[in-house]
Design a protein around this motif. Sequence first.
Motif, PDB file in Angstrom:
ATOM      1  N   MET A   1       1.037  -1.315  -0.007  1.00 40.77           N
ATOM      2  CA  MET A   1      -0.022   0.103  -0.112  1.00 40.77           C
ATOM      3  C   MET A   1       0.806   1.413  -0.096  1.00 40.77           C
ATOM      4  N   TRP A   2       1.994   1.283   0.627  1.00 39.91           N
ATOM      5  CA  TRP A   2       2.759   2.461   1.117  1.00 39.91           C
ATOM      6  C   TRP A   2       3.141   3.278  -0.303  1.00 39.91           C
TER       7      TRP A   2
ATOM      8  N   ASP B   1       2.540   8.257  -3.284  1.00 40.50           N
ATOM      9  CA  ASP B   1       1.949   8.901  -4.495  1.00 40.50           C
ATOM     10  C   ASP B   1       1.112   9.776  -4.463  1.00 40.50           C
ATOM     11  N   ALA B   2      -0.068   9.394  -3.610  1.00 43.14           N
ATOM     12  CA  ALA B   2      -1.151  10.231  -3.312  1.00 43.14           C
ATOM     13  C   ALA B   2      -0.949  11.456  -2.385  1.00 43.14           C
ATOM     14  N   VAL B   3      -0.174  11.296  -1.629  1.00 40.07           N
ATOM     15  CA  VAL B   3       0.534  12.462  -0.800  1.00 40.07           C
ATOM     16  C   VAL B   3       1.197  13.448  -1.661  1.00 40.07           C
TER      17      VAL B   3
ATOM     18  N   PHE C   1       4.928   8.235  11.528  1.00 40.19           N
ATOM     19  CA  PHE C   1       6.546   8.333  11.999  1.00 40.19           C
ATOM     20  C   PHE C   1       7.002   7.170  11.247  1.00 40.19           C
ATOM     21  N   GLU C   2       6.331   5.856  11.420  1.00 41.59           N
ATOM     22  CA  GLU C   2       6.902   4.734  10.803  1.00 41.59           C
ATOM     23  C   GLU C   2       7.169   4.509   9.259  1.00 41.59           C
ATOM     24  N   THR C   3       6.331   5.452   8.581  1.00 41.10           N
ATOM     25  CA  THR C   3       6.577   5.477   7.082  1.00 41.10           C
ATOM     26  C   THR C   3       7.730   6.501   6.848  1.00 41.10           C
ATOM     27  N   GLY C   4       7.960   7.388   7.711  1.00 38.88           N
ATOM     28  CA  GLY C   4       8.881   8.329   7.426  1.00 38.88           C
ATOM     29  C   GLY C   4       8.490   9.854   6.971  1.00 38.88           C
TER      30      GLY C   4
END
Length: 131
Positions: A14-15, A20-22, A42-45
């Motif tokens: 998913m990330w 890309d959406a962000v 935080f976990e995804t940076g």
Amino acid sequence: FSDSAARKWMMDLMWPHLEDAVACIQAHLHDSLVLYDSPLFFETGMDAKMPAIVVHVTPEIQMARIKTRDPDLSDEDITARINVQIPLSVKMNAATWLVDNSGDIESTTQQVNKILNDLGHVRKEFARGIG
């Protein structure tokens, strides 16, 4: 949440799409205020890409609110979901702003209004820098 391999598989799947959406939202709304509500911020940076607001309460209040919102979850399920995340103390140390949500609504509103005021100044400086 308790199966780390399944959780990693889901995040890996998913990330990239979420990232890309962000990026698309930021590209189109560069001078607008956009807030992301993400338990894995935080976990995804994401904290490296934008300022972070951490809303916090005591563990007891957190547990009670989750039980109210999701009464079918057991204490073990709730604890597993909380434990998957980076510890709150680490998030609080990395945050740009903190909101203590364990008080009354007026206290929380005052804290949020201060952040919105700060963000208004940040947005003006950012717009000046790109203009």
